[in-house]
Write a protein that holds these residues in place. Structure first.
Motif, PDB file in Angstrom:
ATOM      1  N   LEU A  51       0.811  -1.215   0.000  1.00  9.83           N
ATOM      2  CA  LEU A  51       0.000   0.000   0.000  1.00  9.83           C
ATOM      3  C   LEU A  51       0.849   1.272   0.000  1.00  9.83           C
ATOM      4  O   LEU A  51       0.319   2.369  -0.145  1.00  9.83           O
ATOM      5  CB  LEU A  51      -0.952   0.023   1.208  1.00  9.83           C
ATOM      6  CG  LEU A  51      -1.975  -1.116   1.297  1.00  9.83           C
ATOM      7  CD1 LEU A  51      -2.991  -0.822   2.396  1.00  9.83           C
ATOM      8  CD2 LEU A  51      -2.685  -1.351  -0.029  1.00  9.83           C
ATOM      9  N   SER A  52       2.151   1.125   0.152  1.00 10.18           N
ATOM     10  CA  SER A  52       3.024   2.300   0.127  1.00 10.18           C
ATOM     11  C   SER A  52       3.048   2.958  -1.242  1.00 10.18           C
ATOM     12  O   SER A  52       3.499   4.095  -1.386  1.00 10.18           O
ATOM     13  CB  SER A  52       4.449   1.923   0.544  1.00 10.18           C
ATOM     14  OG  SER A  52       5.011   1.001  -0.379  1.00 10.18           O
ATOM     15  N   ILE A  54       0.342   3.715  -2.918  1.00  7.90           N
ATOM     16  CA  ILE A  54      -0.870   4.518  -3.085  1.00  7.90           C
ATOM     17  C   ILE A  54      -0.515   6.004  -3.111  1.00  7.90           C
ATOM     18  O   ILE A  54       0.249   6.495  -2.278  1.00  7.90           O
ATOM     19  CB  ILE A  54      -1.868   4.228  -1.946  1.00  7.90           C
ATOM     20  CG1 ILE A  54      -2.434   2.809  -2.083  1.00  7.90           C
ATOM     21  CG2 ILE A  54      -3.010   5.243  -1.942  1.00  7.90           C
ATOM     22  CD1 ILE A  54      -3.380   2.419  -0.971  1.00  7.90           C
ATOM     23  N   THR A  56      -0.963   9.823  -2.365  1.00  3.70           N
ATOM     24  CA  THR A  56      -1.564  10.552  -1.247  1.00  3.70           C
ATOM     25  C   THR A  56      -1.613  12.050  -1.553  1.00  3.70           C
ATOM     26  O   THR A  56      -1.005  12.533  -2.500  1.00  3.70           O
ATOM     27  CB  THR A  56      -0.762  10.307   0.048  1.00  3.70           C
ATOM     28  OG1 THR A  56       0.593  10.717  -0.159  1.00  3.70           O
ATOM     29  CG2 THR A  56      -0.799   8.830   0.440  1.00  3.70           C
ATOM     30  N   SER A  63       5.947  11.307   0.477  1.00  2.00           N
ATOM     31  CA  SER A  63       5.930   9.844   0.531  1.00  2.00           C
ATOM     32  C   SER A  63       7.349   9.283   0.488  1.00  2.00           C
ATOM     33  O   SER A  63       7.670   8.307   1.178  1.00  2.00           O
ATOM     34  CB  SER A  63       5.096   9.276  -0.612  1.00  2.00           C
ATOM     35  OG  SER A  63       3.717   9.529  -0.401  1.00  2.00           O
ATOM     36  N   GLU A 105      -2.392   1.993   8.163  1.00  3.19           N
ATOM     37  CA  GLU A 105      -3.020   1.407   6.978  1.00  3.19           C
ATOM     38  C   GLU A 105      -4.325   0.723   7.361  1.00  3.19           C
ATOM     39  O   GLU A 105      -4.426   0.100   8.426  1.00  3.19           O
ATOM     40  CB  GLU A 105      -2.084   0.395   6.317  1.00  3.19           C
ATOM     41  CG  GLU A 105      -0.873   1.027   5.665  1.00  3.19           C
ATOM     42  CD  GLU A 105      -0.054   0.034   4.864  1.00  3.19           C
ATOM     43  OE1 GLU A 105       0.861   0.491   4.134  1.00  3.19           O
ATOM     44  OE2 GLU A 105      -0.309  -1.187   4.968  1.00  3.19           O
ATOM     45  N   GLN A 135       0.825   9.513   7.957  1.00  2.00           N
ATOM     46  CA  GLN A 135       0.345   9.130   6.625  1.00  2.00           C
ATOM     47  C   GLN A 135      -0.603   7.943   6.786  1.00  2.00           C
ATOM     48  O   GLN A 135      -0.260   6.943   7.416  1.00  2.00           O
ATOM     49  CB  GLN A 135       1.490   8.762   5.688  1.00  2.00           C
ATOM     50  CG  GLN A 135       1.001   8.466   4.270  1.00  2.00           C
ATOM     51  CD  GLN A 135       2.128   8.269   3.271  1.00  2.00           C
ATOM     52  OE1 GLN A 135       2.658   7.171   3.149  1.00  2.00           O
ATOM     53  NE2 GLN A 135       2.493   9.330   2.552  1.00  2.00           N
ATOM     54  N   ARG A 137      -3.021   5.159   4.718  1.00  2.00           N
ATOM     55  CA  ARG A 137      -3.237   4.510   3.426  1.00  2.00           C
ATOM     56  C   ARG A 137      -4.432   3.568   3.547  1.00  2.00           C
ATOM     57  O   ARG A 137      -4.543   2.826   4.523  1.00  2.00           O
ATOM     58  CB  ARG A 137      -1.999   3.728   3.005  1.00  2.00           C
ATOM     59  CG  ARG A 137      -0.706   4.534   3.028  1.00  2.00           C
ATOM     60  CD  ARG A 137       0.500   3.616   3.062  1.00  2.00           C
ATOM     61  NE  ARG A 137       1.755   4.350   3.169  1.00  2.00           N
ATOM     62  CZ  ARG A 137       2.913   3.785   3.506  1.00  2.00           C
ATOM     63  NH1 ARG A 137       2.966   2.483   3.785  1.00  2.00           N
ATOM     64  NH2 ARG A 137       4.015   4.508   3.591  1.00  2.00           N
ATOM     65  N   ARG A 139      -7.119   0.759   1.514  1.00  3.97           N
ATOM     66  CA  ARG A 139      -7.620  -0.051   0.403  1.00  3.97           C
ATOM     67  C   ARG A 139      -9.027  -0.501   0.781  1.00  3.97           C
ATOM     68  O   ARG A 139      -9.224  -1.225   1.752  1.00  3.97           O
ATOM     69  CB  ARG A 139      -6.726  -1.259   0.134  1.00  3.97           C
ATOM     70  CG  ARG A 139      -7.290  -2.148  -0.986  1.00  3.97           C
ATOM     71  CD  ARG A 139      -6.244  -3.100  -1.522  1.00  3.97           C
ATOM     72  NE  ARG A 139      -5.632  -3.900  -0.463  1.00  3.97           N
ATOM     73  CZ  ARG A 139      -4.517  -4.617  -0.636  1.00  3.97           C
ATOM     74  NH1 ARG A 139      -3.890  -4.598  -1.799  1.00  3.97           N
ATOM     75  NH2 ARG A 139      -4.012  -5.325   0.367  1.00  3.97           N
ATOM     76  N   GLY A 165      -4.276   8.713   1.492  1.00  3.78           N
ATOM     77  CA  GLY A 165      -4.544   8.258   0.136  1.00  3.78           C
ATOM     78  C   GLY A 165      -5.327   6.966   0.164  1.00  3.78           C
ATOM     79  O   GLY A 165      -5.183   6.152   1.092  1.00  3.78           O
ATOM     80  N   SER A 166      -6.182   6.760  -0.842  1.00  2.00           N
ATOM     81  CA  SER A 166      -6.984   5.539  -0.855  1.00  2.00           C
ATOM     82  C   SER A 166      -7.234   5.062  -2.280  1.00  2.00           C
ATOM     83  O   SER A 166      -7.218   5.849  -3.237  1.00  2.00           O
ATOM     84  CB  SER A 166      -8.324   5.746  -0.146  1.00  2.00           C
ATOM     85  OG  SER A 166      -9.240   6.427  -0.991  1.00  2.00           O
TER      86      SER A 166
END
Length: 355
Positions: A51-52, A54, A56, A63, A105, A135, A137, A139, A165-166
């Motif tokens: 997921l890093s 993704i 943002t 990032s 996450e 941060q 993340r 999903r 971020g998603s």
């Protein structure tokens, strides 16, 4: 590290000086984080994650910085079909004298649902200032739903970065509620990728910026799927010599047929020395879509002021009442006693029982 952050996906005139911001910062330690979770929420701490990758809201530079520091990734997941009524609570307690960060996450599997409260606060006061960052993340799989509530309760000479971020898949439903209530410099970014058909995103944000504080916001909702929907609602108050910039972009790419997006901002200016910049943007690469955007900026209506003054309320008190009312509007949507009481301790609002 010198970073370009909160960069607009489609720049406007350079002379306006709104296309991006710059930040010089480093991360020297992990932030203090604690959490209480429902039994059905799975937790693991890892060092690497897919997921890093993704995107943002703060952008690539930030990032790169946070991924270079070997920070622990606090990963929460909900199994397929599991709907959780209890709240997952995550508390970050930053130190004014440190430069620290954390990574969260969420992996919500098909048909699952979860509500999360993320609370950011300071553990001490200091004159030199500090730096903190988180941060997040996400999903969100098919038919899954997630509601994240983020409350920033920071005062004093502190710089805080809140990045999210998603990736949202078919028929997913993602809600974000934010209250931004302090900090010398706050940088807030969101990037939502509506990949799946009929996926939805709603964010409701309230802010109070006062003194010489600065708030820098960049939100992006990018539509890929058919019949995707996004709604960005921002309301805030500026007082004293505060500065705020809001960049909101809804990007409907080619192929996102029947997509719809709406973004609005309402800004209440209490004092004459505040600076406000609002840039609502809609980018459209598809014909069969709906989009709306706008901003309302100014002081209170003369008729409302006259009405309240005629009942013995001073103009200063009127503006304070209206400022608190905007915060209370979001407080009532949080639905958690501890969080609301923490907000009221900072803002001087009513107690939870008085709702």
């Amino acid at each position: 590290m010198d970073m370009i952050i909160n960069k607009m996906p489609s720049p406007t005139w350079n002379w306006l000086k709104v296309n991006q911001s710059s930040l010089n910062a480093d991360i020297l330690s992990e932030s203090a984080v604690s959490f209480s979770k429902p039994e059905s929420v799975l937790y693991e701490s890892v060092q690497n994650s897919e997921l890093s990758e993704i995107s943002t809201g703060l952008g690539e530079d930030f990032s790169k910085l946070i991924n270079s520091k070997d920070l622990t990734i606090h990963r929460f997941s909900v199994a397929k079909g599991v709907k959780i009524d209890e709240i997952l609570r995550i508390d970050f307690n930053f130190d004014m004298e440190k430069k620290s960060a954390g990574i969260i996450e969420f992996d919500i599997e098909p048909g699952a649902s979860l509500k999360v409260i993320m609370d950011y606060s300071l553990s001490n006061n200091g004159i030199d200032g500090g730096f903190g960052a988180v941060q997040t993340r996400v999903r969100l799989c098919e038919n899954a739903s997630l509601h994240i509530i983020q409350v920033q309760r920071m005062e004093g000479n502190f710089t805080f970065v809140n990045d999210l971020g998603s990736i949202n898949k078919d028929s997913s439903d993602f809600n974000i509620t934010k209250l931004l209530l302090g900090g010398k410099n706050t940088y807030d970014g969101i990037s939502i990728d509506l990949k799946g058909h009929e996926s939805k995103f709603l964010t409701e944000v309230g802010y109070l910026v006062k003194g010489d504080d600065r708030l820098d916001i960049n939100y992006l909702s990018r539509h890929h799927g058919i019949k995707t929907q996004s709604d960005i609602e921002v309301k805030g108050v500026l007082k004293d010599r505060a500065f705020k910039i809001f960049r909101g972009t809804i990007d409907i790419v080619q192929g996102a047929v029947n997509a719809g997006g709406r973004e609005t901002e309402e800004v209440l200016l209490i004092d004459d020395d505040v600076i406000n910049k609002s840039i609502p943007v809609i980018l459209c690469g598809e014909e069969d879509v709906e989009g709306a955007h706008g901003a309302t900026i100014g002081k209170l209506d003369d008729e409302l002021l006259f009405y309240m003054k005629s009942r013995g309320i001073s103009e200063k008190e009127i503006y304070e009442i209206m400022a608190k009312a905007r915060i209370e509007e979001l407080c009532q949507k949080i639905g958690d006693r501890l969080t609301v009481d923490r907000i009221h301790e900072l803002t001087g609002g009513v107690s939870y029982e008085e709702f």
